[in-house]
Enzyme design. Structure first.
Site, short mmCIF file in Angstrom:
data_model
loop_
_atom_site.label_atom_id
_atom_site.label_comp_id
_atom_site.label_asym_id
_atom_site.label_seq_id
_atom_site.Cartn_x
_atom_site.Cartn_y
_atom_site.Cartn_z
N MET A 50 -58.47 5.71 -36.59
CA MET A 50 -58.70 5.11 -35.28
C MET A 50 -60.18 4.77 -35.17
O MET A 50 -61.04 5.67 -35.25
CB MET A 50 -58.28 6.08 -34.17
CG MET A 50 -58.54 5.61 -32.77
SD MET A 50 -57.71 6.64 -31.52
CE MET A 50 -58.36 8.27 -31.88
N TYR A 99 -64.42 15.20 -29.11
CA TYR A 99 -63.74 13.99 -29.59
C TYR A 99 -62.40 13.78 -28.90
O TYR A 99 -61.86 14.68 -28.29
CB TYR A 99 -63.63 13.93 -31.10
CG TYR A 99 -62.92 15.02 -31.87
CD1 TYR A 99 -62.03 15.91 -31.30
CD2 TYR A 99 -63.16 15.13 -33.24
CE1 TYR A 99 -61.40 16.88 -32.05
CE2 TYR A 99 -62.52 16.09 -34.01
CZ TYR A 99 -61.64 16.96 -33.40
OH TYR A 99 -61.01 17.91 -34.17
N GLU A 100 -61.91 12.55 -28.98
CA GLU A 100 -60.72 12.08 -28.26
C GLU A 100 -60.87 12.25 -26.75
O GLU A 100 -59.90 12.45 -26.03
CB GLU A 100 -59.45 12.81 -28.74
CG GLU A 100 -59.23 12.77 -30.22
CD GLU A 100 -59.25 11.36 -30.80
OE1 GLU A 100 -59.02 10.40 -30.05
OE2 GLU A 100 -59.51 11.22 -32.00
N GLY A 101 -62.09 12.10 -26.27
CA GLY A 101 -62.37 12.21 -24.84
C GLY A 101 -62.89 13.58 -24.48
O GLY A 101 -62.20 14.58 -24.61
#
Length: 597
Positions: free
Chosen positions: A162, A439-441
């Protein structure tokens, strides 16, 4: 060094009694799954985690992935472990059958994924990102792209990534500047730099399929002007064979605090003529498509908090059993005993055990909600469970990862001074856990999502939360009927009241003063995690008490009662403090002028 042992019995209890595995196995597409089959899967996964992944974890920490001239060499043993992982079918387990997957329910893959994350979090990141990429392509790409890329990604011979973050665009995706210029035959030329790309380059896969956010030349500014592209490391011929190397390269990998075995790449696209990419779905809708992948990843990152906390707990427990030091307070025998006998060490271990169980129960419960939201034959029931899934996804991610950092830190504390020494291994779990809240928000992003889209800006503001509050209150009524469970009921009732009052305050404040609401967002997320975790532990205690009353001698039920009592007594009281912080802390948070910081 301790050896990881998967907590299979607790996993089975939660899957069967809380997530409702038997019902999930009756849904369309899951009929071949059964409780007996899942038991066999858990047993085999536990062997793989303990026998293959755990032994290379510390070595991967000591010698992380290495990059030279755009080529990445993974940590010792990782390539061989990944080959075995693919050959034994673990990569395909949660994927769709039409692309070669096994189609098992998410609740099942969640339990298995926890084992991978406990045994070797750096390794587990590779299949996790691949799984998210598969979901995004399966949901949004054309049939041609699906057939071209998904079978080998599902098998695991190709991996997926991603690509969101850029040097000047971190959490603010609207600032993305990577470009995509239309070319011949429906292709696009991609140019730009992406950073923090997990497993962006590696030597375990034949090909790497990058999902890249980029802007078309005439795209509008902001989030509405971003498109999503498949950009393979090697171009794929019509017959499925690999063609020429695409114009992309790993410029470097990051030197990180932890997860050293996971190559975190800086990816450069289009240093020559431009990397060839293929549009996923429609132009300028890439952010929405990417959120399919991100929401999948957020639940899985929350599971990392569970997995790393479990591993740190097992490591600390093994040390506490072996470390002989001091006579426990009040012990008149004069015998020096292991530190497990000291009350404060017991407190720390109980903290780790009970909070990890609460996180695990929440993660598996939400995985069950995902299965119901996607598989239940009744559309109205699917919608109901989707609402619960969306409400709790940021809680799984944000609360569980924050817990993971705290609990791995406690694991170091139990070791005392030697916990600060790398050779004991306790440090690695703490260091590895630290990225999970970012990470990932970040936790702040998850919290803003919770109070915004999931609460105040819901179609009927607060409806999903109020439905959940009602269900939790019904559990209190059940607990109050059992004398052994009354203390849990009192603490849970108080926690529900705190969450209810904080919810009302957010709903009353958000529109008129969103900054004040946002100032209390993280405390509200933690409050939600504690109360929902306490509710699920209370439900677990009620089930355990019932089984014991029926004559069961399974020690799991006796232990579950104690861990639920501990969580109620030691964690649920924090709910009132968090609620006070939500409603009364914003003025001080926002009150200091910038020049006085």
């Amino acid at each position: 060094m301790s050896t990881y042992i998967a907590p299979i019995r607790d996993m089975q209890f939660i899957l069967n009694e809380i997530a409702g595995l038997d019902e999930i196995c009756s849904f369309p597409g899951a009929e071949e799954c059964s409780v007996d089959l899942v038991d066999s899967i858990l047993d085999e996964a536990a062997k793989f985690a303990a026998g293959v992944l755990d032994p290379i974890n510390s070595a991967g920490d000591r010698q992380g992935a290495i990059a030279k001239d755009g080529v990445v060499t993974t940590s010792p043993g990782f390539k061989e472990a990944y080959r075995l992982f693919v050959e034994t079918g673990w990569n395909a387990m949660p994927c769709r059958p039409e692309f070669g997957g096994q189609g098992l329910p998410t609740a099942v893959s969640t339990a298995v994924n926890e084992m991978w994350k406990s045994a070797n979090m750096a390794f587990a990141l590779c299949p996790m990102l691949n799984s998210g990429a598969i979901e995004a392509i399966a949901h949004h790409a054309s049939d041609e792209l699906k057939q071209k890329y998904l079978p080998k990604m599902v098998k695991g011979t190709w991996t997926g990534t991603m690509n969101l973050t850029e040097p000047s665009a971190g959490s603010d995706l609207s600032a993305i500047r990577t470009r995509a210029v239309p070319g011949p035959n429906g292709t696009y030329r991609i140019t730009g730099t992406k950073i923090f790309i997990t497993w962006g380059e590696n030597d375990v896969a034949e090909n790497i399929i990058h999902l890249v956010l980029a802007r078309l030349p005439d795209a509008p500014e902001g989030l509405k002007g971003i498109s999503l592209f498949i950009v393979p490391k090697f171009l794929v011929n019509d017959d499925g064979s690999l063609g020429a190397r695409n114009d992309l390269i790993c410029a470097s990998i990051e030197h990180k605090m932890g997860i050293h075995g996971s190559p975190t790449a800086v990816m450069s696209y289009g240093e020559k003529e431009g990397a060839i990419g293929y549009l996923v779905g429609e132009e300028n809708k890439g952010v929405g498509y990417m959120f399919t992948m991100m929401n999948h990843a957020r639940v899985n990152v929350g599971l990392e908090g569970v997995g790393i906390a479990e591993r740190a707990y097992q490591h600390a427990l093994a040390y506490a059993r072996d470390r002989i030091q001091g006579t426990p307070i009040g012990d008149k025998s004069g015998v020096v005993k292991p530190i497990l006998h000291h009350p404060d060490v017991r407190r720390m271990l109980m903290d780790m055990k009970s909070r990890t169980e609460a996180m695990r129960t929440l993660a598996y419960y939400v995985a069950g909600e995902l299965d119901r939201a996607h598989r239940h034959p009744d559309a109205a029931i699917r919608a109901k469970h989707l609402s619960r899934l969306e409400l709790l996804t940021p809680v799984v991610k944000g609360w569980s990862t924050e817990q993971g950092v705290e609990l791995t830190s406690i694991g170091v504390q139990i070791h005392g001074g030697v916990g600060f020494i790398e050779e004991t291994g306790a440090c690695q779990y703490y260091r590895d856990s630290r990225i999970t809240t970012i990470y990932e928000g970040t936790t702040g992003i998850q919290a803003n999502d919770l109070i915004g889209r999931k609460l105040a800006r819901e179609k009927v503001p607060g409806a999903a939360m109020k439905t959940l509050l009602g269900e939790m209150s019904a559990t209190v009524d059940e607990l109050e009927c059992n004398s052994r469970l009354k203390a849990i009921a009192v603490n849970l009732k108080n926690g529900i009241a705190a969450l209810s009052s904080a919810t009302d305050w957010i709903l009353a404040t958000y529109e008129a003063n969103p900054q004040a609401a946002a100032a209390g967002a993280v405390p509200f997320l933690k409050l939600t995690g504690i109360v929902v975790g306490g509710w699920l532990m209370g439900k677990s205690a009620a089930i355990a008490a019932k089984r014991l009353a029926e004559g069961s001698t399974d020690n799991l039920y006796s232990a579950k009662l104690v861990t639920a009592e501990y969580f109620a007594a030691h964690q649920l009281p924090f709910a009132a403090a968090y609620a006070a912080e939500v409603a009364g802390g914003s003025a001080a948070t926002l009150g200091l002028p910038e020049d006085m910081f």
